[in-house]
Structures are given as C-alpha cells and as structure tokens.
Scaffold this motif. Sequence first.
Motif, PDB file in Angstrom:
ATOM      1  N   ILE A 156      20.370  28.665  13.761  1.00  0.00           N
ATOM      2  CA  ILE A 156      19.543  29.876  13.731  1.00  0.00           C
ATOM      3  C   ILE A 156      18.277  29.628  12.918  1.00  0.00           C
ATOM      4  O   ILE A 156      17.177  30.052  13.305  1.00  0.00           O
ATOM      5  CB  ILE A 156      20.345  31.058  13.153  1.00  0.00           C
ATOM      6  N   SER A 157      18.430  28.931  11.789  1.00  0.00           N
ATOM      7  CA  SER A 157      17.267  28.620  10.958  1.00  0.00           C
ATOM      8  C   SER A 157      16.252  27.790  11.732  1.00  0.00           C
ATOM      9  O   SER A 157      15.039  27.968  11.569  1.00  0.00           O
ATOM     10  CB  SER A 157      17.717  27.871   9.705  1.00  0.00           C
ATOM     11  N   ALA A 158      16.751  26.880  12.577  1.00  0.00           N
ATOM     12  CA  ALA A 158      15.845  26.060  13.389  1.00  0.00           C
ATOM     13  C   ALA A 158      15.256  26.858  14.544  1.00  0.00           C
ATOM     14  O   ALA A 158      14.066  26.746  14.855  1.00  0.00           O
ATOM     15  CB  ALA A 158      16.579  24.829  13.913  1.00  0.00           C
ATOM     16  N   ALA A 159      16.093  27.680  15.178  1.00  0.00           N
ATOM     17  CA  ALA A 159      15.650  28.408  16.370  1.00  0.00           C
ATOM     18  C   ALA A 159      14.535  29.397  16.056  1.00  0.00           C
ATOM     19  O   ALA A 159      13.656  29.641  16.900  1.00  0.00           O
ATOM     20  CB  ALA A 159      16.836  29.138  16.997  1.00  0.00           C
ATOM     21  N   VAL A 160      14.536  29.969  14.846  1.00  0.00           N
ATOM     22  CA  VAL A 160      13.503  30.943  14.498  1.00  0.00           C
ATOM     23  C   VAL A 160      12.128  30.280  14.434  1.00  0.00           C
ATOM     24  O   VAL A 160      11.088  30.964  14.516  1.00  0.00           O
ATOM     25  CB  VAL A 160      13.841  31.627  13.155  1.00  0.00           C
ATOM     26  N   GLU A 161      12.099  28.958  14.328  1.00  0.00           N
ATOM     27  CA  GLU A 161      10.818  28.258  14.280  1.00  0.00           C
ATOM     28  C   GLU A 161      10.139  28.187  15.649  1.00  0.00           C
ATOM     29  O   GLU A 161       8.923  28.017  15.721  1.00  0.00           O
ATOM     30  CB  GLU A 161      11.014  26.848  13.724  1.00  0.00           C
ATOM     31  N   VAL A 162      10.916  28.294  16.725  1.00  0.00           N
ATOM     32  CA  VAL A 162      10.332  28.169  18.065  1.00  0.00           C
ATOM     33  C   VAL A 162       9.304  29.272  18.333  1.00  0.00           C
ATOM     34  O   VAL A 162       8.143  28.978  18.664  1.00  0.00           O
ATOM     35  CB  VAL A 162      11.435  28.158  19.141  1.00  0.00           C
ATOM     36  N   PRO A 163       9.669  30.558  18.217  1.00  0.00           N
ATOM     37  CA  PRO A 163       8.626  31.590  18.416  1.00  0.00           C
ATOM     38  C   PRO A 163       7.518  31.506  17.377  1.00  0.00           C
ATOM     39  O   PRO A 163       6.376  31.875  17.668  1.00  0.00           O
ATOM     40  CB  PRO A 163       9.402  32.903  18.300  1.00  0.00           C
ATOM     41  N   GLY A 188      14.350  18.385  17.186  1.00  0.00           N
ATOM     42  CA  GLY A 188      15.260  17.533  16.434  1.00  0.00           C
ATOM     43  C   GLY A 188      16.088  18.332  15.441  1.00  0.00           C
ATOM     44  O   GLY A 188      17.286  18.076  15.258  1.00  0.00           O
ATOM     45  N   TYR A 189      15.458  19.316  14.822  1.00  0.00           N
ATOM     46  CA  TYR A 189      16.137  20.196  13.867  1.00  0.00           C
ATOM     47  C   TYR A 189      17.263  20.966  14.559  1.00  0.00           C
ATOM     48  O   TYR A 189      18.379  21.095  14.032  1.00  0.00           O
ATOM     49  CB  TYR A 189      15.092  21.135  13.265  1.00  0.00           C
ATOM     50  N   MET A 190      16.992  21.467  15.768  1.00  0.00           N
ATOM     51  CA  MET A 190      17.991  22.231  16.510  1.00  0.00           C
ATOM     52  C   MET A 190      19.117  21.346  17.035  1.00  0.00           C
ATOM     53  O   MET A 190      20.248  21.807  17.213  1.00  0.00           O
ATOM     54  CB  MET A 190      17.313  22.977  17.666  1.00  0.00           C
ATOM     55  N   PHE A 239      15.431  15.815  12.988  1.00  0.00           N
ATOM     56  CA  PHE A 239      16.849  15.486  12.820  1.00  0.00           C
ATOM     57  C   PHE A 239      17.114  14.958  11.415  1.00  0.00           C
ATOM     58  O   PHE A 239      18.074  15.350  10.752  1.00  0.00           O
ATOM     59  CB  PHE A 239      17.227  14.427  13.871  1.00  0.00           C
ATOM     60  N   GLY A 240      16.228  14.054  10.966  1.00  0.00           N
ATOM     61  CA  GLY A 240      16.446  13.402   9.674  1.00  0.00           C
ATOM     62  C   GLY A 240      16.046  14.223   8.464  1.00  0.00           C
ATOM     63  O   GLY A 240      16.596  14.039   7.376  1.00  0.00           O
ATOM     64  N   ALA A 241      15.093  15.138   8.645  1.00  0.00           N
ATOM     65  CA  ALA A 241      14.588  15.890   7.493  1.00  0.00           C
ATOM     66  C   ALA A 241      15.633  16.823   6.908  1.00  0.00           C
ATOM     67  O   ALA A 241      15.587  17.154   5.722  1.00  0.00           O
ATOM     68  CB  ALA A 241      13.346  16.679   7.889  1.00  0.00           C
ATOM     69  N   PHE A 242      16.581  17.256   7.739  1.00  0.00           N
ATOM     70  CA  PHE A 242      17.549  18.258   7.287  1.00  0.00           C
ATOM     71  C   PHE A 242      18.988  17.767   7.328  1.00  0.00           C
ATOM     72  O   PHE A 242      19.915  18.577   7.169  1.00  0.00           O
ATOM     73  CB  PHE A 242      17.413  19.527   8.140  1.00  0.00           C
ATOM     74  N   ASN A 243      19.202  16.476   7.543  1.00  0.00           N
ATOM     75  CA  ASN A 243      20.591  16.028   7.647  1.00  0.00           C
ATOM     76  C   ASN A 243      21.354  16.144   6.330  1.00  0.00           C
ATOM     77  O   ASN A 243      22.584  16.167   6.315  1.00  0.00           O
ATOM     78  CB  ASN A 243      20.679  14.603   8.194  1.00  0.00           C
ATOM     79  N   LEU A 244      20.622  16.252   5.202  1.00  0.00           N
ATOM     80  CA  LEU A 244      21.307  16.446   3.924  1.00  0.00           C
ATOM     81  C   LEU A 244      22.057  17.773   3.875  1.00  0.00           C
ATOM     82  O   LEU A 244      22.980  17.943   3.073  1.00  0.00           O
ATOM     83  CB  LEU A 244      20.312  16.380   2.767  1.00  0.00           C
ATOM     84  N   VAL A 245      21.672  18.723   4.741  1.00  0.00           N
ATOM     85  CA  VAL A 245      22.395  19.990   4.805  1.00  0.00           C
ATOM     86  C   VAL A 245      23.876  19.736   5.079  1.00  0.00           C
ATOM     87  O   VAL A 245      24.764  20.387   4.495  1.00  0.00           O
ATOM     88  CB  VAL A 245      21.794  20.884   5.908  1.00  0.00           C
ATOM     89  N   SER A 301      18.980  15.138  -3.537  1.00  0.00           N
ATOM     90  CA  SER A 301      17.963  15.835  -2.740  1.00  0.00           C
ATOM     91  C   SER A 301      16.570  15.662  -3.330  1.00  0.00           C
ATOM     92  O   SER A 301      15.594  15.444  -2.604  1.00  0.00           O
ATOM     93  CB  SER A 301      18.307  17.324  -2.642  1.00  0.00           C
ATOM     94  N   THR A 302      16.473  15.747  -4.652  1.00  0.00           N
ATOM     95  CA  THR A 302      15.184  15.591  -5.316  1.00  0.00           C
ATOM     96  C   THR A 302      14.626  14.186  -5.112  1.00  0.00           C
ATOM     97  O   THR A 302      13.429  14.007  -4.850  1.00  0.00           O
ATOM     98  CB  THR A 302      15.312  15.900  -6.816  1.00  0.00           C
ATOM     99  N   VAL A 303      15.482  13.172  -5.215  1.00  0.00           N
ATOM    100  CA  VAL A 303      15.037  11.789  -4.993  1.00  0.00           C
ATOM    101  C   VAL A 303      14.522  11.622  -3.568  1.00  0.00           C
ATOM    102  O   VAL A 303      13.508  10.951  -3.334  1.00  0.00           O
ATOM    103  CB  VAL A 303      16.196  10.811  -5.274  1.00  0.00           C
ATOM    104  N   PHE A 304      15.195  12.249  -2.620  1.00  0.00           N
ATOM    105  CA  PHE A 304      14.726  12.177  -1.227  1.00  0.00           C
ATOM    106  C   PHE A 304      13.326  12.750  -1.099  1.00  0.00           C
ATOM    107  O   PHE A 304      12.442  12.142  -0.473  1.00  0.00           O
ATOM    108  CB  PHE A 304      15.692  12.925  -0.323  1.00  0.00           C
TER     109      PHE A 304
END
Length: 505
Positions: free
Chosen positions: A345-352, A234-236, A34-40, A138-141
């Motif tokens: 969709i970007s998160a869902a492709v990680e499941v398979p 968490g990403y999804m 959840f936290g890794a991609f919240n900057l999106v 983003s770079t500082v993160f």
Amino acid sequence: MSDYPDSVAFLGQWGRFQQVVFFLLCASIVPNGFGAFNLVFLTDAPGHRCSVPDVGLTEDWRAAIIPVQLSRCSRFRLDVVRNLSAQGLVPGRDVNLTDLEQEGCVDGWSYSRDVYQSTIVSEFDLVCSEQWKLTFISTVFFVGVLLGSFFSGQLSDRFGRKPVLFLTMGVQMVFTFIQVFSTSWIMFTVLLFINGLGQISNFVAALVLGTEILTGHVRVLYSSMGACLSFTLGYMMLPGCAYLLRDWTSLLLALSLPCLAYLPLWWFIPESPRWLLSQGRVEEAESIVRKAAKWNKVQAPLVIFQDYTVQNPNAFDLLRTSKHSDISDYDTFCLHADPYMSCFISAAVEVPAYISGWLVLRYFPRRRSICCSLLLQAVSLFLIQLVPQTLPYLSIALEMLAKYFVTITFSMMFAYIAELYPTLLRNTAVGVCSTVGRLGNCIFGLLNLIPPNTYVLHLPYIIIGTLGCVAALAALYIPESFGQPLPETIQQMHKRERWALYTEF
C-alpha cells in the motif's frame, strides 16, 4: 553556440531511438526500488521468546517459566525453576511467581515462523539488548547512499553518465549477492554500506542520462513519471517477492541475480551527447546522433553541432556560481498490521502521486508547484496531532495523504534540479542534492533510538511538517525553469538567475 534541442530537432521527440532509451533506462531503475526498501523485511523482528532447553521441566513449569510481561527478553531463573519442578510444586498454586528471580535469555531465543522463515534479526539474534544494532544498520546503509550520491555525481560529470550508471548497477548486484554469505551482523553491515554506495547513485545517473538525451515533453515525462514509476514498480514488487520467499537469503538472491540481465544493455544505451559535447568530444556526439537518425529513419544534416566550446568547472563551482544549490538541497532534505500488505500500500500510493507530479510539471511552473505540495504535506502532518486515538484509520489516511504530497514533491524536485544546472555540473548537482536528502534519512532514523515515553508521540510529524513549511518558502527563491531549455553552460544558468531577480514576486 546553437542550442542542443535545436541541433537535434530533426530526430523528433518520440522515434525508435528515444523509445529504446526511455524504456531501457526505466528498466535499469526498477532494481533500485526493490533494493532501497528491502531492509523493511530483512530487519523485521519476528515474534520471539526466550529459548528454554530440555532439562526435565513439567509442562506447567515449561509454560510458566516465561513471564507474561517480559516474555521477549527474560525468563525465570532456570536453576530455580528446575528445583521447584523436581519438588513437584505447581506454579501459581504452590509458588508465587512474582517472587521468583529473573534472568536474561542466556540460552538464546525461539523465533516464530508465522510471518518469516528467517530475517537477519533471527539469524544474528538482534533483539532485546541488541536491538539498537538494527537502527545502526539502517543508518550505515543511508550513510553509504549519502556518500555514493555525492561522489558518483562528480564521477559522472568527470567520466560520463554511462560508465557510472553501469558501475553503480554492478556494485548493487555484486555486493547484494555477497551479503547472502554474511556470517555476522558486522559483515552484513559492511557489505550493506558498499551496496548503498550504488543505490540512489544508479537512479541519479539514469535520471540525468535520460534527461540529457530526451527532449521536449518526452524529457519531462521521463524525468518525472517514467523514472519515478519505474522505481515504484520495484518497490511494489518487493512485498510480493518477500511474501513468496519468506527468508532473507532468498530475498537477497532474488534482488541480485536478475540484475545479470541488465549487462547487455551496455550495447544499447548510449552516452549522453550533451556530456560528450561539454567535453569537446564533438565527433562522438555526432556519431550517436547519426545512429539515432538511422533508427528513426530520418536524414541527418551534414554538420549537426557547430561552435561548441568546452568549459571545465568542478564541484566548487556549484557553490560559487549559484545561490539555489543550498536551497534545493534543503528542499530535498525535507523529503522520507501485515508487513507485506502495508509495504504494498505504501508503494501503491506513489503511483497516482507520480502521475500527478508529471501533470503538474507538464502544465504548471515549478517553483509554486513545489511550494504548494510541500505546504499541503505539512498541513496533513500537522492535522494528525488533532485526530483522537479512537480514529486510527483517519490518522493512517492523513499519513498516506502526506506521503502522496511528499512523493509529488520528490518527483518534481529531481526533474527541477536537473533543469537548473548546466551539463558540466548537472550530475554533481543532482548528486549533492540527493546527498543532503539522505542526511534526513540518517537523522530521522536515529529517532528510533529514543524510548517512546521520553518524547511527544507526534514529534516526528511536527519536525517534518515544520521543515516542509520552511522548505516551501525557500523554494520561492529558486529560479523558474518551466518552458525553458536545459542550460549547457554556467553563463546560461547565470542568465536564468538574473532573469529570476526581476520575476521573483
């Protein structure tokens, strides 16, 4: 010294104790995704245009004051337009708009609320000449993530897996909550940096802790699919929460406050018995295993661990004792419409992909599997350059295919690295490799600062694909760990390296 798996074989692989550890550690990883991609969503720029104050302009001039081509960052000079409006002149008929002088958005911007109620972009006006700050944030993160990965690994090997797991979890929770009260983009960035220190560090600590407690096929299941799918869960969840909440402060609160529910897990997640044994704390390790025996309703032997010796290596041993540290670091380095649906969709492709990674780890050798997945990722990226612009969906499909293979590699690399290094250096090794991986995030994030017309459109694909090919070759020189127990000492790791010299090709 007897092997740890043999010493605890009486527990079985999937009793109540292992089930509790498995699922609680997986639950502790969910907030990382959840936290890794919240900057999106936090740093996404809503539609915007120069704000025009109410100075008595006619409707025609209010509509014409924003140039069509530069509506986001400039307008016609307000004092000139006000005079022309007062004279009753009509834009486009009485006045040639191309002759009017322009000025920046000196009165600020008006932001669309069609997609977001607010982001940090609209909160701190990070648009136009200030847009570079988004890449900087983003770079500082990622620099925070980088440093956290490096130092948390050493702290975990020194003070234990469990304290670092909960410390990094607390860092994420507290500083994500404080970010809500940011009064400037600088304050937000500083808090984000501290938050980044606990981000992947928490994931690595949970990964190593589960890898050392669980054994056999359950260990492979956890380190490849269990931990990674929890991250993806968490990403999804992120785009769904962002869609429902729509403003940046509510999204941060939704990320931070539920983490309070994880604090009671301290009394249910044990310390790693392997790590306790490596520190000479045999009685504490036996106490945990005897408790596990009660949970699994099996009888523990009178003496569980015999003849365990203590070593005291440090992070420099990681460089002195093994050649495959640099190679696995490099392999890790090579791995990274509607915003809500795109993110999902970007998160869902990680499941398979994670399921595929687990199956590969379950049945195939590590080295060649990682080599193949890296090469397939590179081929997918190289093919994107050949797709004509009239087939955008084919390009997207190839990008998703590349992401699929990168994700497979990602899941295998974490499990593989944990299998290569001894208990005394395992968390440091995984942390160092993760650190080098974050370097890739930092460097490639800077590509956003390059104007699109100054470099080849597909340059990022070419760079990542080329690095993937080089990493695939480097992977062939890492010792194989398929079907072998986790090394407990540096001597056992050296023995595996020497064996690899005879089976390299």
